[in-house]
Design a protein around this motif. Structure first.
Motif, PDB file in Angstrom:
ATOM      1  N   SER A 140      -3.828   6.647  -3.326  1.00  0.00           N
ATOM      2  CA  SER A 140      -2.771   7.467  -2.714  1.00  0.00           C
ATOM      3  C   SER A 140      -1.381   7.194  -3.289  1.00  0.00           C
ATOM      4  O   SER A 140      -0.634   8.112  -3.579  1.00  0.00           O
ATOM      5  CB  SER A 140      -2.768   7.264  -1.207  1.00  0.00           C
ATOM      6  N   GLY A 141      -1.030   5.936  -3.461  1.00  0.00           N
ATOM      7  CA  GLY A 141       0.335   5.618  -3.878  1.00  0.00           C
ATOM      8  C   GLY A 141       0.731   6.242  -5.198  1.00  0.00           C
ATOM      9  O   GLY A 141       1.709   6.996  -5.271  1.00  0.00           O
ATOM     10  N   PRO A 142      -0.001   5.948  -6.255  1.00  0.00           N
ATOM     11  CA  PRO A 142       0.454   6.401  -7.565  1.00  0.00           C
ATOM     12  C   PRO A 142       0.023   7.807  -7.948  1.00  0.00           C
ATOM     13  O   PRO A 142       0.209   8.198  -9.093  1.00  0.00           O
ATOM     14  CB  PRO A 142      -0.162   5.376  -8.514  1.00  0.00           C
ATOM     15  N   SER A 143      -0.538   8.588  -7.039  1.00  0.00           N
ATOM     16  CA  SER A 143      -0.893   9.956  -7.406  1.00  0.00           C
ATOM     17  C   SER A 143       0.032  10.909  -6.656  1.00  0.00           C
ATOM     18  O   SER A 143       0.554  10.573  -5.606  1.00  0.00           O
ATOM     19  CB  SER A 143      -2.357  10.237  -7.056  1.00  0.00           C
ATOM     20  N   ASN A 171       6.572  14.157   3.888  1.00  0.00           N
ATOM     21  CA  ASN A 171       6.670  12.726   3.598  1.00  0.00           C
ATOM     22  C   ASN A 171       8.063  12.370   3.090  1.00  0.00           C
ATOM     23  O   ASN A 171       8.657  11.385   3.521  1.00  0.00           O
ATOM     24  CB  ASN A 171       5.586  12.309   2.599  1.00  0.00           C
ATOM     25  N   VAL A 202       1.639  17.072   3.216  1.00  0.00           N
ATOM     26  CA  VAL A 202       2.047  18.120   2.280  1.00  0.00           C
ATOM     27  C   VAL A 202       0.998  19.229   2.266  1.00  0.00           C
ATOM     28  O   VAL A 202       1.334  20.412   2.245  1.00  0.00           O
ATOM     29  CB  VAL A 202       2.211  17.532   0.868  1.00  0.00           C
ATOM     30  N   LEU A 203      -0.273  18.843   2.323  1.00  0.00           N
ATOM     31  CA  LEU A 203      -1.336  19.844   2.243  1.00  0.00           C
ATOM     32  C   LEU A 203      -1.431  20.685   3.512  1.00  0.00           C
ATOM     33  O   LEU A 203      -1.965  21.787   3.479  1.00  0.00           O
ATOM     34  CB  LEU A 203      -2.678  19.164   1.975  1.00  0.00           C
ATOM     35  N   LEU A 210       0.815  -1.215   0.000  1.00  0.00           N
ATOM     36  CA  LEU A 210       0.000   0.000   0.000  1.00  0.00           C
ATOM     37  C   LEU A 210       0.850   1.266   0.000  1.00  0.00           C
ATOM     38  O   LEU A 210       1.684   1.459   0.863  1.00  0.00           O
ATOM     39  CB  LEU A 210      -0.884  -0.032   1.248  1.00  0.00           C
ATOM     40  N   GLY A 211       0.614   2.106  -0.980  1.00  0.00           N
ATOM     41  CA  GLY A 211       1.293   3.396  -1.000  1.00  0.00           C
ATOM     42  C   GLY A 211       2.576   3.410  -1.801  1.00  0.00           C
ATOM     43  O   GLY A 211       3.071   4.463  -2.143  1.00  0.00           O
ATOM     44  N   CYS A 223       4.894   5.024   4.732  1.00  0.00           N
ATOM     45  CA  CYS A 223       4.068   6.120   4.233  1.00  0.00           C
ATOM     46  C   CYS A 223       3.170   5.594   3.122  1.00  0.00           C
ATOM     47  O   CYS A 223       3.606   4.809   2.297  1.00  0.00           O
ATOM     48  CB  CYS A 223       5.005   7.193   3.690  1.00  0.00           C
ATOM     49  N   ILE A 224       1.894   6.006   3.107  1.00  0.00           N
ATOM     50  CA  ILE A 224       1.027   5.570   2.015  1.00  0.00           C
ATOM     51  C   ILE A 224       0.909   6.653   0.952  1.00  0.00           C
ATOM     52  O   ILE A 224       0.065   6.567   0.067  1.00  0.00           O
ATOM     53  CB  ILE A 224      -0.369   5.158   2.506  1.00  0.00           C
ATOM     54  N   ASN A 225       1.733   7.681   1.063  1.00  0.00           N
ATOM     55  CA  ASN A 225       1.812   8.682   0.012  1.00  0.00           C
ATOM     56  C   ASN A 225       0.499   9.418  -0.217  1.00  0.00           C
ATOM     57  O   ASN A 225       0.172   9.781  -1.343  1.00  0.00           O
ATOM     58  CB  ASN A 225       2.254   7.989  -1.292  1.00  0.00           C
ATOM     59  N   CYS A 226      -0.261   9.650   0.853  1.00  0.00           N
ATOM     60  CA  CYS A 226      -1.575  10.253   0.669  1.00  0.00           C
ATOM     61  C   CYS A 226      -1.491  11.752   0.470  1.00  0.00           C
ATOM     62  O   CYS A 226      -2.403  12.362  -0.067  1.00  0.00           O
ATOM     63  CB  CYS A 226      -2.445   9.966   1.876  1.00  0.00           C
ATOM     64  N   GLY A 227      -0.414  12.378   0.955  1.00  0.00           N
ATOM     65  CA  GLY A 227      -0.255  13.808   0.726  1.00  0.00           C
ATOM     66  C   GLY A 227      -0.885  14.690   1.779  1.00  0.00           C
ATOM     67  O   GLY A 227      -0.829  15.913   1.668  1.00  0.00           O
ATOM     68  N   GLU A 228      -1.488  14.130   2.824  1.00  0.00           N
ATOM     69  CA  GLU A 228      -2.102  14.974   3.861  1.00  0.00           C
ATOM     70  C   GLU A 228      -1.074  15.910   4.492  1.00  0.00           C
ATOM     71  O   GLU A 228      -1.337  17.078   4.731  1.00  0.00           O
ATOM     72  CB  GLU A 228      -2.720  14.098   4.956  1.00  0.00           C
ATOM     73  N   CYS A 240       1.524  14.249  -4.478  1.00  0.00           N
ATOM     74  CA  CYS A 240       1.133  14.972  -3.270  1.00  0.00           C
ATOM     75  C   CYS A 240       1.181  16.472  -3.588  1.00  0.00           C
ATOM     76  O   CYS A 240       1.877  16.889  -4.493  1.00  0.00           O
ATOM     77  CB  CYS A 240       2.105  14.709  -2.133  1.00  0.00           C
TER      78      CYS A 240
END
Ligand code: SF4
Ligand code: SF4
Lengths: 270, 383
Positions: free
Chosen positions: A206-209, B321, B311-312, A69-70, B304-309, A211
């Motif tokens: 979340s992973g492939p998009s 991250n 960063v925002l 995941l991610g 990290c799941i790379n969600c970007g929270e 930030c």
């Protein structure tokens, strides 16, 4: 059938955790989720083994291979869908799978019979889900409802979904305004195929998009534009998951768009 | 939706309550060089230890008594009878510059930012959610603050003096009041300086918290080293001797603690947990929070799941991250290239991370690895 895809996905996830001697990660529902989204991309009449194989590919190739995941560089369900489409096109063809029904799949009609054939569809009915299509992806109205609910709960950030829809609408709209007899209207594009599923569930994965606000918006716009471009110029009737996969490729590039950190002078910011 | 969590507005208590002096005080002296030995008799205000950094103030005795134990972290004083009082220092008579700074330093005040500047900014915003000490001081201790301000103004000689506050109702003599929206992280020093000057790297500007002005006013009036601090606990505001064990403060304030709760000093967002209820309160601590055991899910060592929270939400416009990942794998230089030095350690990335990654710890770790010499300086709130 959705159940089989999910079961296969969860089983694979458990297997991978076992092999890696990691604590079991199925309780975070992620494997179940991507299995379900994959199943929603399948045509309703797909054979059972396709669901199982696709669910496994989604988890193993889509995510586990890259670290879970991610860490996946591509949207996992879209990858599972693409692999199945390339390997077993005859079973993935929505129109063929449901050929016995009296109504037609709208995008296939558009592809092979042109805009002139679209008189048979009412856009409102398409939007409400009264159409032939993939199992879950064609329920546009329900998907929008779900997406809006997720956004209002703060689970889903609105940047990517909205930019995605804008991207589809603008690109399709430009073509339509040039020649409405040759190109379908943006409303038609928005309410058919898997656009809504991609906008609210595949693209924002979340992973492939990327930030960050600006990268997210650009990502959505690009992916949305690609949907319309593939549909109009490509060989596949519905290119939405392909568009997401292509935009995923751009993510590392988009992630390089970084604002100037606080207090760093403009000339010192690379 | 969740943003009201970060409001810096809250009801003030009726007044600042004095915590009685405990029998035994524990002064935190980690990183200091000792001037006294175990068993020595000390007088209130006497110097106990110096910090290797010359701008960090001395550690002084908060009560008279006997040094009952001494280790690398704490110096304990058993309160006893007063002997000959320590000679008071008359700060008014000292010339601004070296002389005045030396005087303040000897009275336990850090002088790093006491130098001439064109703009003087007073941070009157409550520092963090649930902490009300800044506004309480502005309301109830205006006299001491004004006294401190007069001395600081003499030392800094500013052309312009601005009080940043959450509402326009607070005034300080000779300052214009500028209202800053009372929402965290607007109370952090870089954000306040930007709100007042309009620049992210303001030239010739220094900022002080009202807490610091209160300290300076306090030593100016008594001529004795700083031996008290004021802080928020559970909605009330208290005054206690430095080194008062937290357990005595909690008992006095009738705040219960249970096994598994966390004691957090200096604010729920940027503060630090202490592991011992006997920990003596330090001079720059402005709040004590009891965080119940199950209030937040525990941090975990998860990817990290790379969600970007993060960063925002980062007020420094960073990519926490990436920085945390570089720090996790020991690539500190890469972390610096990502703008680590601009991080204000606000804690918002930790707060929002859905993967529960210990973001602040990774960031603090990277900073410490890159600048080891600044590691032990006592931190505070625009102190
Ligand atoms: S603590 Fe995190 S959110 Fe706050 S400034 Fe630093 S990196 Fe940004
Ligand atoms: S909030 Fe946590 S999980 Fe999300 S991108 Fe930041 S570090 Fe990764």
């Amino acid at each position: 059938m959705a159940g089989m895809a999910c079961a296969s996905a969860v089983a694979c996830e458990a297997l991978v955790c076992r092999i890696r001697r990691q604590p079991l990660s199925i309780e975070n529902w992620n494997a179940f989720y991507i299995g379900l989204i994959f199943a929603m991309l399948l045509p309703a009449g797909a054979p059972w083994w396709l669901a199982i194989a696709g669910g496994a590919v989604t988890v193993l190739l889509g995510q586990a291979l890259f670290g879970g995941l991610g860490s996946n560089p591509f949207s996992a369900p879209a990858l599972g869908w693409a692999v199945c489409l390339v390997c077993w096109p005859q079973f993935m063809d929505v129109d063929m799978a449901l050929a016995s029904l009296p109504i037609n799949e709208p995008l296939t009609q558009l592809k092979y019979f042109g805009v002139g054939s679209l008189w048979q569809f009412d856009t409102m009915q398409l939007f409400l889900g009264n159409q032939v299509g993939a199992a879950g992806a064609s329920q546009a109205a329900a998907l929008v409802l779900g997406g809006v609910w997720l956004m209002s709960r703060g689970v889903l950030r609105p940047f990517i979904p909205l930019a995605f829809l804008v991207g589809v609408a603008v690109t399709a709209g430009i073509h339509w305004s040039i020649d409405p007899t040759q190109y379908a209207s943006p409303w038609f594009h928005l309410s058919t195929g898997s656009v809504m599923l991609c906008a609210f569930f595949l693209a924002p994965e979340s992973g492939p998009s990327p930030c960050g606000r600006l990268p997210m918006i650009l990502f959505g716009l690009l992916a949305g534009a690609m949907v319309a471009v593939i549909r109009i110029y490509g060989v596949y009737p519905d290119g939405a998951p392909f568009a997401v996969l292509l935009a995923n490729l751009l993510t590392p590039l988009l992630d390089r768009i970084r604002p100037r950190p606080f207090g760093v002078l403009r000339r010192n910011h690379a | 939706m969740k943003s009201n969590v970060f409001s810096l507005r809250a009801e003030l208590a009726d007044s600042i309550v004095d915590v009685p002096v405990s029998n035994s005080l524990h002064v935190f002296i980690g990183g200091y060089e000792m001037l006294v030995k175990k068993g020595a008799k000390v007088q209130r205000g006497q110097a106990l230890a110096v910090h290797p950094r010359p701008d960090v103030g001395l550690a002084n005795a908060p009560v008279s008594g006997k040094v009952s134990s001494l280790d690398f972290a704490y110096l304990s004083i058993k309160a006893g009878k007063d002997g000959d009082p320590v000679e008071p220092i008359d700060l008014e008579s000292l010339a601004p510059g070296e002389e005045l700074n030396q005087g303040l330093h000897d009275l336990g005040i850090s002088v790093g930012r006491i130098r001439e500047a064109e703009t003087l900014v007073i941070n009157g915003l409550n520092p963090q959610p649930s902490v009300t000490i800044a506004e309480q001081l502005l309301r109830d201790e205006a006299e001491t603050i004004s006294l401190g301000l007069s001395l600081v103004r003499k030392a800094i000689n500013p052309k312009r003096c601005v009080l940043a506050a959450g509402t326009g109702s607070y005034r300080l003599e000779g300052c214009t009041t500028q209202v800053v929206k009372p929402v965290y992280p607007n109370s952090l020093p870089p954000m306040v300086l930007k709100a007042v000057t309009g620049k992210e790297v303001p030239e010739s500007t220094v900022g002080f918290s009202v807490h610091k002005l209160w300290q300076i006013g306090h030593v100016l009036r008594t001529g004795r080293a700083i031996d008290e601090t004021v802080f928020t606990l559970n909605g009330g505001n208290y005054r206690a001797r430095i080194g008062t064990p937290l357990v005595d403060i909690l008992d006095f304030a009738n705040v219960e603690i249970h096994p598994g709760d966390r004691l957090v000093l200096s604010g729920p967002m940027t503060g630090y947990s202490v592991f011992n209820v006997e920990h003596g309160i330090e001079k720059n601590v402005f709040s004590v929070n009891v965080v119940p055991k199950n209030a937040y899910p525990p941090m975990e060592d998860r990817p990290c799941i790379n969600c970007g929270e993060c960063v925002l939400h980062c007020p420094a416009r960073l990519q926490p991250n990436l920085i945390a990942r570089y720090a996790e794998y020991g690539m500190f230089e890469r972390a610096r290239e990502c703008g680590l030095d601009a991080c204000m350690e606000c804690g918002l990335c930790s707060y929002w991370c859905p993967a529960l990654r210990p973001m602040q710890h990774y960031i603090g770790f990277a900073k410490q690895q890159l600048h080891p010499q600044s590691g032990n300086a006592p931190t505070g709130w625009m102190h």
